[in-house]
Design a protein around this motif. Structure first.
Motif, PDB file in Angstrom:
ATOM      1  N   ARG A  56       0.841  -1.197   0.000  1.00 16.47           N
ATOM      2  CA  ARG A  56       0.000   0.000   0.000  1.00 16.47           C
ATOM      3  C   ARG A  56       0.884   1.257   0.000  1.00 16.47           C
ATOM      4  N   ILE A 108       1.189   4.222  -3.004  1.00 23.35           N
ATOM      5  CA  ILE A 108       1.036   5.655  -2.779  1.00 23.35           C
ATOM      6  C   ILE A 108       2.283   6.417  -3.226  1.00 23.35           C
ATOM      7  N   ILE A 134       0.976   7.057  -7.016  1.00 27.22           N
ATOM      8  CA  ILE A 134      -0.003   8.119  -6.798  1.00 27.22           C
ATOM      9  C   ILE A 134       0.668   9.478  -6.609  1.00 27.22           C
ATOM     10  N   ILE A 193      -5.852  13.305   1.252  1.00 29.47           N
ATOM     11  CA  ILE A 193      -6.143  12.250   0.275  1.00 29.47           C
ATOM     12  C   ILE A 193      -5.168  11.093   0.450  1.00 29.47           C
ATOM     13  N   LEU A 214      -6.052   7.176   1.417  1.00 30.85           N
ATOM     14  CA  LEU A 214      -5.646   6.017   0.623  1.00 30.85           C
ATOM     15  C   LEU A 214      -4.851   5.020   1.459  1.00 30.85           C
ATOM     16  N   ARG A 266      -8.018  -1.055   0.130  1.00 33.63           N
ATOM     17  CA  ARG A 266      -8.350  -1.284  -1.272  1.00 33.63           C
ATOM     18  C   ARG A 266      -8.526  -2.767  -1.576  1.00 33.63           C
ATOM     19  N   PRO A 286      -5.380   2.801  -9.332  1.00 38.45           N
ATOM     20  CA  PRO A 286      -5.336   3.630  -8.119  1.00 38.45           C
ATOM     21  C   PRO A 286      -5.031   5.094  -8.385  1.00 38.45           C
ATOM     22  N   LYS A 287      -4.119   5.382  -9.316  1.00 38.62           N
ATOM     23  CA  LYS A 287      -3.725   6.776  -9.521  1.00 38.62           C
ATOM     24  C   LYS A 287      -4.848   7.593 -10.152  1.00 38.62           C
ATOM     25  N   GLU A 303      -8.185   7.042  -9.752  1.00 34.11           N
ATOM     26  CA  GLU A 303      -9.165   7.293  -8.695  1.00 34.11           C
ATOM     27  C   GLU A 303      -8.670   8.382  -7.748  1.00 34.11           C
ATOM     28  N   ALA A 304      -7.401   8.311  -7.381  1.00 30.82           N
ATOM     29  CA  ALA A 304      -6.848   9.278  -6.437  1.00 30.82           C
ATOM     30  C   ALA A 304      -6.818  10.688  -7.014  1.00 30.82           C
ATOM     31  N   LEU A 313     -14.102   5.977  -0.942  1.00 26.76           N
ATOM     32  CA  LEU A 313     -13.258   7.167  -0.837  1.00 26.76           C
ATOM     33  C   LEU A 313     -14.116   8.432  -0.778  1.00 26.76           C
TER      34      LEU A 313
END
Length: 225
Positions: free
Chosen positions: A11, A15, A19, A29, A33, A38, A71-72, A74-75, A102
């Protein structure tokens, strides 16, 4: 022999290596995350890939394009929408329920529409199991026009469309924002539309990405000569 990375290490790497380099620098944010699991939202068959920089298949494969966005993406959408604690959110395309989770931690209330009844039921159960109480998952076609009138502060399309659906713009309150990935492969752009007054909408297109289509939204006519 190298030890197997722990979930927390995976995780952390997601990030820091995926991300943050995508200009997601809002510490709230990033903390979110790190806190939201996730892997709980990923189908069991793909759980080992939960933190990879890729879209993950959802459903049984009978409907094309049903994926969990990377993931990137969505973030970055979450960051650029600037969702506030008092706001109401509409999401089109629940998918796994992760984006709804989220959004729920940033907003007052989330209504998430999913056209596939099996995905809708699974996402609702996953959200319940993870203690997310302010999301309503509804089995519905997000392309069907909503009742008229401004109803939402934020609208998120968790998939791509050929053009911004005009009926959804009318469902934004003044000051509200809509996020969508718009265009044709191989080039699409994230669009963020803000309703600045009753009759004015301002659009920015800050970054490129590609995402599968949301079902049933209009496609441009293709002429053959």
């Amino acid at each position: 022999m190298n030890p197997t990375p722990t979930l927390e290490r995976l995780r952390f790497n997601m990030i820091e290596q995926q991300i943050r380099p995508w200009d997601v620098l809002d510490l709230e944010i990033l903390d979110l995350l790190a806190a939201i699991r996730r892997e709980d939202y990923v189908p069991p068959a793909h759980r080992a890939l939960a933190f990879f920089d890729m879209e993950l298949p959802l459903g049984d494969g009978s409907v094309p394009g049903q994926v969990m966005l990377s993931p990137k993406v969505e973030a970055r959408m979450l960051q650029d929408l600037h969702v506030q604690k008092h706001e109401s959110v509409l999401e089109i395309g629940t998918g796994s329920g992760f984006m709804a989770a989220l959004l729920a931690h940033r907003a007052a209330q989330v209504l998430s529409l999913e056209i596939d009844p099996a995905l809708a039921a699974r996402a609702a159960e996953t959200l319940r199991q993870n203690g997310v109480a302010n999301v309503e998952v509804r089995n519905a076609d997000g392309a069907v026009p909503l009742p008229s009138g401004p109803s939402f502060d934020v609208i998120v399309l968790s998939g791509s469309v050929a053009r911004i659906p005009q009926n959804l713009l009318g469902s934004l309150k003044v000051g509200g924002r809509l996020a969508a990935i718009v265009g044709e492969e191989p080039m699409m752009r994230a669009h963020f539309v803000t309703r600045s007054s009753e009759s004015k909408w301002d659009t920015i297109q800050p970054w490129d990405t590609v995402a599968p289509r949301l079902l049933n939204f209009p496609e441009p006519s293709r002429f053959s000569f």
